[in-house]
Design an enzyme around this catalytic site. Sequence first.
Site, PDB file in Angstrom:
ATOM      1  N   ASP A  35       0.834  -1.208   0.000  1.00  0.00           N
ATOM      2  CA  ASP A  35       0.000   0.000   0.000  1.00  0.00           C
ATOM      3  C   ASP A  35       0.865   1.254   0.000  1.00  0.00           C
ATOM      4  OD1 ASP A  35      -2.037  -1.720   0.145  1.00  0.00           O
ATOM      5  OD2 ASP A  35      -2.780  -1.107   2.129  1.00  0.00           O
ATOM      6  N   GLU A  37       3.860   1.732  -1.210  1.00  0.00           N
ATOM      7  CA  GLU A  37       4.446   2.053  -2.518  1.00  0.00           C
ATOM      8  C   GLU A  37       3.387   2.646  -3.445  1.00  0.00           C
ATOM      9  OE1 GLU A  37       7.299  -1.198  -3.979  1.00  0.00           O
ATOM     10  OE2 GLU A  37       6.163  -2.119  -2.350  1.00  0.00           O
ATOM     11  N   ASP A  39       0.751   4.337  -2.542  1.00  0.00           N
ATOM     12  CA  ASP A  39       0.479   5.705  -2.112  1.00  0.00           C
ATOM     13  C   ASP A  39       1.536   6.666  -2.640  1.00  0.00           C
ATOM     14  OD1 ASP A  39      -1.720   4.812  -0.839  1.00  0.00           O
ATOM     15  OD2 ASP A  39      -0.848   4.797   1.186  1.00  0.00           O
ATOM     16  N   LEU A  85     -35.585  -9.808 -13.783  1.00  0.00           N
ATOM     17  CA  LEU A  85     -35.725 -11.243 -14.047  1.00  0.00           C
ATOM     18  C   LEU A  85     -36.896 -11.824 -13.277  1.00  0.00           C
ATOM     19  CD1 LEU A  85     -31.961 -12.139 -13.649  1.00  0.00           C
ATOM     20  CD2 LEU A  85     -33.246 -12.211 -15.786  1.00  0.00           C
ATOM     21  N   LYS A 117     -26.163 -13.943  -8.118  1.00  0.00           N
ATOM     22  CA  LYS A 117     -27.109 -12.827  -8.143  1.00  0.00           C
ATOM     23  C   LYS A 117     -26.727 -11.897  -6.994  1.00  0.00           C
ATOM     24  CE  LYS A 117     -31.933 -11.604  -8.674  1.00  0.00           C
ATOM     25  NZ  LYS A 117     -31.875 -10.422  -7.853  1.00  0.00           N
ATOM     26  N   ASP A 119     -26.592  -8.819  -4.523  1.00  0.00           N
ATOM     27  CA  ASP A 119     -27.654  -8.053  -3.907  1.00  0.00           C
ATOM     28  C   ASP A 119     -27.174  -6.620  -3.728  1.00  0.00           C
ATOM     29  OD1 ASP A 119     -30.102  -7.743  -2.909  1.00  0.00           O
ATOM     30  OD2 ASP A 119     -29.708  -8.672  -0.964  1.00  0.00           O
ATOM     31  N   ARG A 138     -30.341   1.971 -12.297  1.00  0.00           N
ATOM     32  CA  ARG A 138     -31.404   1.304 -13.035  1.00  0.00           C
ATOM     33  C   ARG A 138     -32.698   2.115 -12.972  1.00  0.00           C
ATOM     34  NH1 ARG A 138     -35.639  -2.151 -11.919  1.00  0.00           N
ATOM     35  NH2 ARG A 138     -36.106  -3.585 -13.600  1.00  0.00           N
ATOM     36  N   GLU A 175     -23.802  -4.476 -10.996  1.00  0.00           N
ATOM     37  CA  GLU A 175     -24.376  -4.226  -9.687  1.00  0.00           C
ATOM     38  C   GLU A 175     -23.341  -3.550  -8.794  1.00  0.00           C
ATOM     39  OE1 GLU A 175     -27.399  -5.441  -9.962  1.00  0.00           O
ATOM     40  OE2 GLU A 175     -28.192  -5.638  -7.950  1.00  0.00           O
ATOM     41  N   TYR A 227     -22.136  -7.767 -15.430  1.00  0.00           N
ATOM     42  CA  TYR A 227     -22.582  -9.042 -15.976  1.00  0.00           C
ATOM     43  C   TYR A 227     -23.206  -8.940 -17.359  1.00  0.00           C
ATOM     44  CZ  TYR A 227     -26.558  -7.036 -13.525  1.00  0.00           C
ATOM     45  OH  TYR A 227     -27.493  -6.176 -13.044  1.00  0.00           O
ATOM     46  N   LYS A 291     -28.777 -17.921 -17.387  1.00  0.00           N
ATOM     47  CA  LYS A 291     -29.027 -17.287 -18.686  1.00  0.00           C
ATOM     48  C   LYS A 291     -28.717 -18.257 -19.813  1.00  0.00           C
ATOM     49  CE  LYS A 291     -27.476 -12.869 -16.846  1.00  0.00           C
ATOM     50  NZ  LYS A 291     -26.366 -11.946 -16.738  1.00  0.00           N
ATOM     51  N   LYS A 315     -33.884 -17.908  -6.642  1.00  0.00           N
ATOM     52  CA  LYS A 315     -33.710 -17.214  -5.366  1.00  0.00           C
ATOM     53  C   LYS A 315     -33.504 -18.220  -4.235  1.00  0.00           C
ATOM     54  CE  LYS A 315     -34.796 -13.266  -4.626  1.00  0.00           C
ATOM     55  NZ  LYS A 315     -35.470 -12.045  -4.944  1.00  0.00           N
ATOM     56  N   CYS A 409     -49.979   5.606  25.421  1.00  0.00           N
ATOM     57  CA  CYS A 409     -48.632   5.655  24.869  1.00  0.00           C
ATOM     58  C   CYS A 409     -47.658   5.319  25.994  1.00  0.00           C
ATOM     59  CB  CYS A 409     -48.355   7.053  24.322  1.00  0.00           C
ATOM     60  SG  CYS A 409     -46.632   7.336  23.963  1.00  0.00           S
ATOM     61  N   CYS A 412     -45.546   8.833  26.874  1.00  0.00           N
ATOM     62  CA  CYS A 412     -46.107  10.051  27.468  1.00  0.00           C
ATOM     63  C   CYS A 412     -47.375   9.790  28.286  1.00  0.00           C
ATOM     64  CB  CYS A 412     -46.368  11.103  26.395  1.00  0.00           C
ATOM     65  SG  CYS A 412     -47.734  10.693  25.308  1.00  0.00           S
TER      66      CYS A 412
HETATM   67  S1  IVH Z   1     -28.928 -10.055 -15.641  1.00  0.00           S
HETATM   68  C1  IVH Z   1     -32.699  -8.661 -18.040  1.00  0.00           C
HETATM   69  N1  IVH Z   1     -27.191 -10.954 -13.926  1.00  0.00           N
HETATM   70  O1  IVH Z   1     -30.933  -8.703 -10.440  1.00  0.00           O
HETATM   71  C2  IVH Z   1     -32.116  -8.579 -16.716  1.00  0.00           C
HETATM   72  N2  IVH Z   1     -28.843  -9.449 -13.124  1.00  0.00           N
HETATM   73  O2  IVH Z   1     -34.137  -8.916 -11.475  1.00  0.00           O
HETATM   74  C3  IVH Z   1     -30.647  -8.586 -16.821  1.00  0.00           C
HETATM   75  N3  IVH Z   1     -28.633  -8.878 -10.747  1.00  0.00           N
HETATM   76  O3  IVH Z   1     -32.016  -5.956 -12.297  1.00  0.00           O
HETATM   77  C4  IVH Z   1     -30.059  -8.788 -15.517  1.00  0.00           C
HETATM   78  N4  IVH Z   1     -26.848 -10.111 -10.370  1.00  0.00           N
HETATM   79  O4  IVH Z   1     -29.920  -5.646 -10.864  1.00  0.00           O
HETATM   80  C5  IVH Z   1     -28.264 -10.179 -14.110  1.00  0.00           C
HETATM   81  N5  IVH Z   1     -25.560 -11.810 -12.558  1.00  0.00           N
HETATM   82  C6  IVH Z   1     -26.611 -11.029 -12.722  1.00  0.00           C
HETATM   83  C7  IVH Z   1     -27.172 -10.281 -11.664  1.00  0.00           C
HETATM   84  C8  IVH Z   1     -28.309  -9.506 -11.912  1.00  0.00           C
HETATM   85  C9  IVH Z   1     -27.739  -9.277  -9.841  1.00  0.00           C
HETATM   86  C10 IVH Z   1     -29.747  -7.963 -10.472  1.00  0.00           C
HETATM   87  C11 IVH Z   1     -29.937  -6.887 -11.511  1.00  0.00           C
HETATM   88  C12 IVH Z   1     -31.304  -7.128 -12.097  1.00  0.00           C
HETATM   89  C13 IVH Z   1     -31.958  -8.007 -11.086  1.00  0.00           C
HETATM   90  C14 IVH Z   1     -32.833  -9.010 -11.809  1.00  0.00           C
END
Ligand code: IVH
Length: 668
Positions: A35, A37, A39, A85, A117, A119, A138, A175, A227, A291, A315, A409, A412
Site C-alpha cells: 500500500d 508504494e 500511495d 428477471l 445474483k 444483492d 437502473r 451491480e 454481468y 441465462k 432465489k 402511549c 407520554c
Molecule cells: S442479468 C434482463 N445478472 O438482479 C435482466 N442481473 O431482477 C438482466 N442482478 O435488475 C439482468 N446479479 O440488478 C443479471 N448476474 C446477474 C445479476 C443480476 C444481480 C440484479 C440486476 C437485475 C436483477 C434481476
Amino acid sequence: MGTKRSPKARANELRRLIQHHDRQYYVENDPEIADFEYDQLLEELTVLEKQHPELATPDSPTARVAGVPLEGFTTVRHAVPMLSLDNTYSADELRQFDARVKKQLAVNSVAYTVELKLDGVGVSLTYENGLLVRGATRGDGEQGDDVTANIRTIRSVPLKLTGEELPGAVEIRGEVFMSRSGFAALNERRVRDGAPAFVNPRNAAAGSLKLLDPKEVQKRPLDAFFYQVVNAFELGIVTQTEAVTVMVGMGVKAGPHLTRCDCIEDVIDACLGRQERRRELDYDIDGMVVKVDSLEMQLQLGATGKSPRWGIAYKFPAESATTVVQDIVVQVGRTGRLTPVALLESVFVSGSTVSRATLHNQDEIDRLDIRIGDTVIIEKGGEVIPKVVKVVKSKRTGRPRRFRMPEECPVCGEPASRPDGEVDLRCESVSCPAQLKRRLEHFASRGAMDIEGLGKALVDQLVDEEMVSDYGDLYSLTRDELAALERMGEKSADNLLSALEGSKERPFDRVLYALGIRHVGSRVASALAEGFPSMTALAAAGAEELAAIDEVGPVIAVSVESFLGAQRNMEVMEKLKVAGVRTEAVRRVPRSGSLEGKRFVLTGELPGMTRTAATEAIEAAGGRVSSSVSPRTDYVVAGSKPGSKERKAKGLGVTIIDEEKLRRLLAG
Ligand code: IVH
C-alpha cells in the site's frame, strides 16, 4: 525516480502504473506492491499534476473525485431498458424454465451460464473510446439517475478500459454493492461518530450511491461487478460467456464465479452448490442468475413485458432460525405509531445477529398467537427487519404470558387511538417526547436539514433536559446551554451551532420534507414546493387544490392540510421563519442570463432530461417557461411524441428546437 523524463511522459507512466495496480488490487484481488508504494505513486502523480495543471486528464486516477456536491441528479433515459428477471425458488421450476426455452427454440439442448445474483444496486455504464463517460442507476428500468461522479469514486471501476482494440462505445451493466467486511467497518465508524448504522450492505450501497457529494461517496467502501454487455452484438460477441471474458479483458470486474453448463441438471447442481457455500463469499448474494449462453438464442427468445425469456433468477430460500421471545415491548415511531417488538434471545441468521423482530400490530400477534416465553421461528428474507413466522407450539411449556397492546402511549401516557380503517395504534399527542425525539432526528437527518452532529444521543439529551420541545427551539439554543450538556465541549457546541446556521440555507422543499408531515417524502415535498412555493401559500391551499398536483393524492393532501391547519404547528412555522429558516422558495438568480426574457414552451418527452430539470435550467438562465404556445413564444422545445403544441407552433411560425439545441442555448 524517473526525473530525467519529461513531466508529461512521467505522468503518463504513473497513470499506467497506478491503473495497473488498481486492477491488480481491486479487480484481480492480487496486489503486487505494498500500500505504501502505491500511495507514493499516487502522491507523485498528484504533485506532478499540481505543478503542471495542463497535464491533468479526466481518466487520471487522481480525478476519481472531481467537482462539487450536486444539487440533485439528472434523469437519464436508458437507450435499452433495464429489465428485471422472473424468480424461481426450486429445482423443478428451473426444469420448467428449461422446457419452455427448448420448446420455443425448438431444440433439444441448450447451454446456460450460471452467475451469482448480487444483492446491490443495478447500474449501467457507458465508455466512449475507452473512457468512462456515464454511469446511471437502473431506476424504474426506463430511466434512472445520472450518478457518474459517484461511480467514478469506485476504485474497482476503471476510468479507462484496457486492451488493444477498444470499441468506440460500449455499455455495460452490473451491480454496485458493498462487501460484508466493508459494511462492518463503515458501520463501526458511523456508530463511533454518532451516525445511525446501516441495516444491511444493500441499503448501505444504495444510500451511498445516492449521496450528492462524491467526496462523501469516496469514503464508502463501494465495489461493483458487471454481468452484461448491452451492445454485445455490435462488438461481435456471440455468447454470455464471451461477453464476460471480453469485459475482463478490458479491465472490468465481471461475472464472478460464472459457470457454463450444458444442461439444466448441471445448472441445478451449480445453484444448489452455491446455496450451500454462499457464506464463503464476502458479499451478499440472494440467489443465482441462469441465462441462455447464446446471444443469438437470447434474441430469438425475446422478452415478455418487463422480463427476458432467456434468463431467470433462482432465489435462495429466506434463512430462518429458532429462538425464544423474552419479552414484548412497544416502540413509538416518528408519526406516533405504536409498534410491538419482540425481544429475542440473540441468534445468528443470514450473516448477522438478531435480537429483535417486529410483530407489526395486535392483529398479527393474535393471528400467530405469540406469547412471551414462546419458542418461535424467525425468518430473514429480503426485508431488513426479521419477522416471526411461526410459534413452535410443541415447545410451549408452563403458562406463557399473553400480550396486549397498551391503551396509552408507553412514553407520554396519553391515550392511544386506532384511526378508522387502520390496524395501527397511534399516540396522538404532539408533545409526546418519544415522537418528538424521532421527529427531531428526522429533521436533522441527511436528506432533510442535514444538521451534522445532531444525532440520536444529542436529541435524547435535548428533549430529556427539556431544552427543546419543537423544531423551532433548536435555533434558539445558545453556546453556553449546549456546552453545559454532558459529553459536550465548547468545540462541539460551536460545531453544532454552525451546523444549525448552515441548515438555514436548505431549500424550501427540504424544509418541507424535514417537517415530517405524514405521507410527505422528499419527492412529494418537491412537488408541493413547486406548486406552492411558500408556507403561507401551502397553508392557504385546501386539500382539493393540493391534490391537483401530480404527485399528491387525496390522502397526502388531507395530511398536509391538517398539519398546517393545526394552530400549534403554525406557531412552530413562525419560529422557524423568524430564525431564518427558508419558509419559501428562493427564485434562482439567472446564472449567465443568456436566455434573459426568452419565452419557452416544452412539449413531448425529452430524451435526456426531465421537464422539471429543463424548466429549472431555462429559468436559471433567465428564461421563462409557459404552458401554452402564443405568438410571443420564442421557442418550443419538442421531444418525442410532441402534442398539439408543436402543431400550433408551426402554425404560428414559432421556432421549434430539440433537446440538443436547448442545451446549446443554455450553454450560452
Ligand atoms: S442479468 C434482463 N445478472 O438482479 C435482466 N442481473 O431482477 C438482466 N442482478 O435488475 C439482468 N446479479 O440488478 C443479471 N448476474 C446477474 C445479476 C443480476 C444481480 C440484479 C440486476 C437485475 C436483477 C434481476
